[in-house]
Design an enzyme around this catalytic site. Structure first.
Site, PDB file in Angstrom:
ATOM      1  N   ASP A  63      79.994 -62.275 -46.236  1.00 40.39           N
ATOM      2  CA  ASP A  63      78.982 -62.017 -45.202  1.00 40.39           C
ATOM      3  C   ASP A  63      77.729 -61.383 -45.806  1.00 40.39           C
ATOM      4  O   ASP A  63      76.606 -61.671 -45.375  1.00 40.39           O
ATOM      5  CB  ASP A  63      79.573 -61.121 -44.096  1.00 40.39           C
ATOM      6  CG  ASP A  63      80.804 -61.755 -43.463  1.00 40.39           C
ATOM      7  OD1 ASP A  63      80.879 -63.008 -43.448  1.00 40.39           O
ATOM      8  OD2 ASP A  63      81.697 -61.027 -43.001  1.00 40.39           O
ATOM      9  N   ARG A 117      75.676 -64.068 -47.383  1.00 38.80           N
ATOM     10  CA  ARG A 117      74.934 -64.814 -46.351  1.00 38.80           C
ATOM     11  C   ARG A 117      73.756 -63.984 -45.830  1.00 38.80           C
ATOM     12  O   ARG A 117      72.688 -64.529 -45.527  1.00 38.80           O
ATOM     13  CB  ARG A 117      75.884 -65.183 -45.204  1.00 38.80           C
ATOM     14  CG  ARG A 117      76.857 -66.273 -45.617  1.00 38.80           C
ATOM     15  CD  ARG A 117      77.800 -66.641 -44.496  1.00 38.80           C
ATOM     16  NE  ARG A 117      78.667 -67.733 -44.910  1.00 38.80           N
ATOM     17  CZ  ARG A 117      79.871 -67.955 -44.422  1.00 38.80           C
ATOM     18  NH1 ARG A 117      80.379 -67.149 -43.496  1.00 38.80           N
ATOM     19  NH2 ARG A 117      80.591 -68.978 -44.849  1.00 38.80           N
TER      20      ARG A 117
HETATM   21  O1  LIG Z   1      83.789 -69.327 -40.306  1.00 43.49           O
HETATM   22  C1  LIG Z   1      84.986 -69.473 -40.565  1.00 43.49           C
HETATM   23  O2  LIG Z   1      85.804 -69.766 -39.701  1.00 43.49           O
HETATM   24  C2  LIG Z   1      85.464 -69.389 -41.984  1.00 43.49           C
HETATM   25  C3  LIG Z   1      85.066 -68.139 -42.672  1.00 43.49           C
HETATM   26  O3  LIG Z   1      85.532 -66.993 -42.020  1.00 43.49           O
HETATM   27  C4  LIG Z   1      83.600 -68.066 -42.951  1.00 43.49           C
HETATM   28  O4  LIG Z   1      82.978 -67.077 -42.579  1.00 43.49           O
HETATM   29  O5  LIG Z   1      83.073 -69.014 -43.567  1.00 43.49           O
END
Ligand SMILES: O=C(O)C[C@H](O)C(=O)O
Ligand SMILES: NC(=O)c1ccc[n+]([C@@H]2O[C@H](COP(=O)([O-])OP(=O)(O)OC[C@H]3O[C@@H](n4cnc5c(N)ncnc54)[C@H](O)[C@@H]3O)[C@@H](O)[C@H]2O)c1
Length: 308
Positions: A148, A151
């Site tokens: 996270d 991202r």
């Molecule tokens: O989004 C999802 O279901 C898969 C994973 O937890 C992600 O964040 O990529």
């Protein structure tokens, strides 16, 4: 260093590939339940070794956990991914049984193992591993915050129109569409708070896009993401293998930290040879504290659906 990756699907294979390419492990064992699948993925990956210049030995097995014996680290990626329109929490019914069974097999053959939990809903699956494995809490680490945060940095760089290497930032709390807490107050561009560069509107955009990062990719791909998840796991495995004492937000069992107990939630931690070396206590704003507590409440409700 021997690493086992359970689940040779999209995330498991990507994770094995990144670990091998970084060349810090002697052996990676892939395990899957689908006949021949892990063996095939391992062979395919091994045939990249001379091309990509790594010496890590990758092997595969269909459910024979004796091949995983003596693993220092095991990564659990087995289970189903979500489809567009689903939440991660909806996966609990199938994935809880898989994660529990896999954990028992891993611990039986590698009692000293450090487990990294990836399967979703991850915070709840990490909690399940704590409740069923008997392992000390510093040896169970949920992977969510590393991904996270990557991202978050991607979205920050986009909004700042800067290279990603200029940007730093961290996401804590839950690995869910609503419970993620990107710490905008602490994010920087070369040491300068990003709030000095971004309008209120752009700040909100970055936060919202970060929180639904997994859902956005699931909509585009038809299944959930694997490259960044695999890379995030490899960073955590390397921090353990090379005793890097790296600060990484991970889903950990809390015992009073951040005002919560008996729950796994994303908090910054120092990751080294022992797994979790310590949880780092950072100062949150009053608003961040309230959001952390809200995320905990939601995860606790999902945990309530577990049967041990
Ligand atoms: O989004 C999802 O279901 C898969 C994973 O937890 C992600 O964040 O990529
Ligand atoms: N925590 C995170 O940040 C994060 C990121 C991405 C994906 N995920 C989760 O990781 C999981 C895997 O995602 P994927 O895209 O790799 O799915 P996938 O379907 O590509 O792979 C999952 C693999 O698990 C295997 N499997 C199922 N039951 C098993 C068992 N009992 N023992 C061994 N193997 C078993 C399947 O055969 C399959 O090959 C999902 O739950 C997904 O939501 C979490």
């Amino acid at each position: 260093m021997k690493v086992t990756v359970v689940g040779a699907g999209a995330v498991g294979a990507s994770c094995a590939e990144y670990i091998a390419m970084k060349n810090f492990c002697s052996e990676v064992v892939l395990v899957d339940i689908k006949e021949g699948f892990a063996e095939g993925k391992a062979m395919d990956l091994m045939q990249t070794a001379s091309l990509n210049g790594f010496d890590t030995k990758i092997t595969g097995t269909t459910g024979d956990y004796s091949k995983t014996a003596g693993s220092h680290v095991a990564v659990i990626t087995s289970g189903i991914p979500r489809k567009p329109g689903m939440t991660r929490e909806e996966l609990i019914g199938i994935n809880a049984g898989i994660v529990k069974e896999v954990t028992e097999n891993l611990v039986k053959h590698s009692p000293d193992v450090i487990i990294i939990v990836v399967s979703n809903p991850m915070d709840t699956m990490a909690y399940l591993v704590h409740k069923t494995s008997g392992l000390p809490k510093h040896r169970i680490i949920g992977m969510g915050g590393a991904l996270d945060s990557a991202r978050f940095k991607y979205r920050l760089a986009e909004a700042l129109e800067s290279p990603i290497s200029d940007v730093d930032g961290m996401v804590i709390a839950a690995h869910s569409d609503t419970g993620m807490l990107p710490l905008l107050s602490k994010a920087t561009r070369n040491g300068v708070p990003v709030t000095e560069f971004l309008s209120e509107e752009k700040q909100q955009y970055v936060i919202e896009e970060t929180k639904v990062g997994g859902a956005t990719l699931t909509k585009l791909l038809g299944t959930s993401a694997w490259y960044a998840p695999g890379a995030a796991v490899s960073v955590m495995v390397q921090a353990i293998a090379c005793d890097q004492k790296k600060m990484i937000p991970c889903s950990l069992m809390l015992d009073g930290e951040y005002g919560e107990s008996d729950i796994c939630l994303g908090v910054p931690a120092i990751i080294g040879a022992n797994g979790v070396e310590r949880i780092v206590d950072i100062t949150l704003t009053e608003e961040e504290k309230a959001k952390f507590a809200e995320a905990a409440k939601a995860v606790r409700e999902v945990n309530g659906d577990l049967k041990f």
